[in-house]
Design an enzyme around this catalytic site. Structure first.
Site, PDB file in Angstrom:
ATOM      1  CG  HIS A  39      -2.195   0.767   1.016  1.00 27.36           C
ATOM      2  ND1 HIS A  39      -2.275   1.922   0.276  1.00 27.36           N
ATOM      3  CD2 HIS A  39      -3.456   0.533   1.449  1.00 27.36           C
ATOM      4  CE1 HIS A  39      -3.522   2.360   0.264  1.00 27.36           C
ATOM      5  NE2 HIS A  39      -4.261   1.535   0.949  1.00 27.36           N
ATOM      6  CE1 TYR A  84      -9.010   7.160   7.004  1.00 23.33           C
ATOM      7  CE2 TYR A  84      -9.951   5.942   5.169  1.00 23.33           C
ATOM      8  CZ  TYR A  84      -8.941   6.708   5.698  1.00 23.33           C
ATOM      9  OH  TYR A  84      -7.852   7.041   4.926  1.00 23.33           O
ATOM     10  CB  THR A 111      -6.460   8.845   0.419  1.00 21.55           C
ATOM     11  OG1 THR A 111      -5.516   8.719   1.494  1.00 21.55           O
ATOM     12  CG2 THR A 111      -6.231   7.759  -0.620  1.00 21.55           C
TER      13      THR A 111
END
EC number: 2.3.1.21
Length: 772
Positions: A469, A578, A591
């Site tokens: 990630h 979230y 993001t």
């Protein structure tokens, strides 16, 4: 480890008669072709950098400007207003004739004029791309201002942009005012705190704003002037690379294959098509022929640079992301052995059938792994500090280092798995859960979790991927995966054909007992983490976004309200929620967080659960939906809450000052972490004529030990896929129970708008199922 033989270009021995030199012409040919291919790529990059550097103009426009200026000079007019004459005075050379000096001066002036026009156009485009009010306008009601803006964007955007053409014109992410961020934060936590707690937090926020906040903000504004993005580098380093726990489950995520279709049950054939399609995508990426992703305006493509040839390298304090310009092979794992599979022969990319042949040789290889080789990948699945120490101690030199370099410098990692996965058997629902867990963590040692992404090919032809990630976010990998799935399916699948290449593997010396002990320790930690993950994957097919749009509600907002309603029914309370939103409207954007749990969403859920009338609930639901859309748009346009507070916190740590407000904000748990996986390239999928060619999307592990991780994808008009994760060790969470509550919440909200449809199979839903 097992590794493909590396060709030796020449060998020599010293004899009494002199040096006996033996050249390998095949090896020298391969070296020559490799160098040639490398230089071709350099020239392509140089050409693309020139085209991108002058965008939105084109290199040929320079010639047009030069000819125009020279033409006006021959008409005895001076478009430069004396500048050409000034330039001529500065470049006077004795041997050069006057006419040549005049032409040279005109060319220099034309070039400067051309560069000035390009700079002006780029600044205009940058200002145009900074306009985001179009996002806040009601759907279908575009104002005249936005119409004019859209026309200007199209004029200044040029034609046929390359992948990175817009990078220099994208605006920088703005730094919100501290006052605005604190106001939005307090509004987001108000429904989650009792009056005393909220009053205390309000006091902490007011004290922070009046004292420390402005000082920290000054440093952020200074960084925003220097950096392309004031968030992204700190986000990558402190959220991802400095994490010392396992990245397996906690950070990595996965993507699935087609849900109902397996193009071929032959593992080698599926691998051949998959690997070939991935390298074809990389070729287009290197040539920048992949179209820039765009909504109304282009999105930042910076994350695409590290899709291939990238790995995360462990460190004792912080990891690092390493990227190589090129790699002509993939690292393959099968039955405890590692292979290097070259994807090029004589400078040519292997065809799918040729790759299939090579993969079959790996599958048929009877050799056994050397001691320590089989479970070596567990080092990447465990804690980062032991992996960093083991890497430094056991893999810093010699054959072990060369073997590790072979894995890390590969284009990507491939696992040929002996298991069969997918929707199959007497219990398809349970098989999907096993499929998800297999892609997320596998056996904890048969994936290389540090690689940018790993492709998993199962024995029955199903496949999937596991992605790291830190280097990029899921939409970037999803774009590759959509292209890979559709292209590899379109390739004709045939039986094996002979190929001149061979896969030759040899066993490396056994890994020493001390290193094997480190591997075992990492594996035990990773296995405990994997065993604790509770996963549930299901497809909701009673209705989809087609019906939700008829309710005049945003599908994403509708699902977010469903998730909160299900959580409220599960735990009897609301929680900090979230939802990931992208900020790629800005340069190097990644993001932002949408805090989906709002006063409006809580008011709707309380009214619904309190038995209020349908009309009241519908009104509150629409208000909650509008609020959610507003929060999402603010997050996308740089007015989010959490990245700003995160950066303020990082500055406070650099300055060595403590902020009770920031400490409390950054320690709040996200018990409901959600993300949508949208289909980005809808033109690749014909769900009307071929509804069976649909992917189930992907998912990730839970963020909080006592919370849920939920990924969902809205596919076509009549299908919503959910991936739910939590931990067995928490008695309060159960993925299957929560999945059942989500199903019920979806049906309950549907009944608000269709009270006569007590049975979901009636009316429109009957047609929905027929379409599926």
């Amino acid at each position: 480890m097992a590794e493909a033989h590396q060709a030796v270009a020449f060998q020599f021995t010293v004899t009494p008669e002199g040096i006996d030199l033996q050249l390998s012409h095949q090896a020298l040919t391969e070296i020559y072709l490799s160098v040639l291919r490398s230089w071709k790529k350099r020239l392509i990059r140089l050409k693309n950098s020139v085209i991108t550097g002058v965008y939105p103009a084109s290199p040929s426009s320079w010639l047009f400007v030069v000819i125009a200026i020279l033409a006006t000079m021959y008409t005895r007019s001076d478009p430069s207003m004396g500048l050409i004459a000034k330039i001529q005075e500065l470049i006077e050379f004795g041997p050069i004739q006057l006419n040549c000096q005049t032409v040279l001066s005109a060319v220099l002036f034309s070039t400067m004029l051309w560069l000035s026009l390009i700079f002006t156009m780029r600044m205009c485009l940058k200002q145009l791309l900074s306009y985001h009010r179009w996002m806040f306008e009601p759907r279908g009601k575009m104002t005249n201002t936005t119409k004019v803006w859209l026309t200007l964007v199209r004029i200044f955007s040029g034609r046929q942009p390359l992948l990175y053409s817009y990078q220099g014109s994208l605006p920088n992410l703005p730094v919100p005012a501290v006052k605005d961020t604190i106001k939005r934060y307090l509004e987001s936590v108000q429904p989650l705190k009792n009056p005393e707690e909220f009053e205390r937090m309000t006091s902490l926020a007011a004290n922070f704003e009046s004292c420390l906040g402005n000082r920290l903000q000054w440093y952020l504004k200074l960084k925003a002037l220097w950096a392309s993005n004031y968030v992204s580098d700190w986000w990558e380093e402190y959220i991802y690379l400095r994490g010392r726990g396992p990245i397996m489950v906690n950070s990595n995520y996965y993507g699935m294959d087609f849900l109902y279709v397996t193009p071929t049950p032959l593992q080698a054939a599926r691998a051949g098509n998959t690997l070939h399609a991935a390298f074809m995508y990389r070729r287009k990426l290197n040539k920048e022929e992949v179209k820039p992703v765009s909504t109304v305006i282009p999105l930042c493509a910076a994350q695409c640079e590290r899709i291939f040839n990238t790995t995360r390298t462990p460190g004792e304090e912080t990891d690092s992301v390493q990227h190589w310009q090129d790699s002509d092979y993939v690292a393959v794992y099968h039955r405890g052995r590692y292979f290097r599979l070259r994807m090029y022969s004589a400078g040519r990319l292997l065809s799918p059938r040729e790759v299939e042949s090579q993969v079959q040789k790996i599958l048929d290889d009877p050799s056994s792994p050397s001691p320590g080789e089989e479970k070596l990948g567990a080092l990447t699945a465990g804690d980062r500090i032991p992996w960093a120490k083991a890497r430094k101690e056991y893999f810093s030199s010699g054959l072990n280092k060369r073997s590790l370099d072979c894995i890390e410098k590969a284009a990507f990692f491939v696992t040929l798995d002996d298991d069969e996965q997918g929707m199959m058997g007497e219990d398809p629902a349970a098989s999907l859960d096993r499929y998800a867990k297999s892609l997320l963590h596998g056996k904890c040692y048969d994936r290389w979790f540090d690689k940018s992404f790993s492709v998993v090919i199962y024995k029955n032809g199903k496949n999937g991927l596991n992605a790291e990630h830190s280097w990029a976010d899921a939409p970037v990998v999803a774009h590759l995966w959509e292209r890979r799935v559709t292209v590899s399916t379109a390739v004709r699948l045939t039986s094996l054909t002979p190929c001149c290449l061979t896969i030759q593997a040899y066993l490396l010396p056994p890994v020493c007992p001390q290193c094997q002990e480190k591997i075992a320790q990492s594996l035990s930690i990773a296995q405990a983490l994997a065993d604790d993950v509770d996963f549930h994957v299901f497809s909701f097919r009673d209705f989809g976004k087609g019906m939700i749009k008829k309710f005049r509600i945003s599908p994403d907002a509708f699902i977010q309200l469903v998730l909160q309603l299900a959580y409220y029914r599960d735990r009897g309370a609301f929680c900090l929620t979230y939802e990931a939103s992208m900020t790629r409207l800005f340069r190097e954007g990644r993001t932002e967080t949408v805090r989906s749990c709002s006063n409006e969403s809580c008011a709707f859920i309380r009214a619904l659960e309190g038995g209020e009338g349908a009309e009241v609930c519908r009104r509150l639901l629409r208000q909650a939906s509008e609020k959610h859309q507003s929060l999402y748009r603010h997050a996308m346009t740089g007015a989010g809450i959490d990245r700003h507070l995160f950066c303020l916190y990082v500055v406070s740590k650099y300055l060595g000052v403590e902020s009770p407000f920031l400490n409390e904000v950054l320690s709040e748990p996200w018990r409901l972490s959600t993300s949508q996986t949208p289909v980005q390239q809808v033109e690749l999928f014909d769900l009307v004529n071929h509804p069976e060619y649909v992917s189930c999307g992907g998912g990730f592990g839970p963020v909080a030990d006592d919370g849920y991780g939920v990924s969902y994808s809205i596919v076509g008009e009549n299908m919503i896929n959910f991936h739910i994760s939590c931990k067995h060790s928490c008695p309060q969470t159960d993925s299957h129970k929560y999945g059942g509550l989500i199903r019920q919440a979806l049906l309950d909200l549907q009944l608000l708008f269709c009270p006569d449809q007590k049975d979901p199979s009636k009316a429109d839903l009957r047609q929905t199922k027929k379409d599926m």
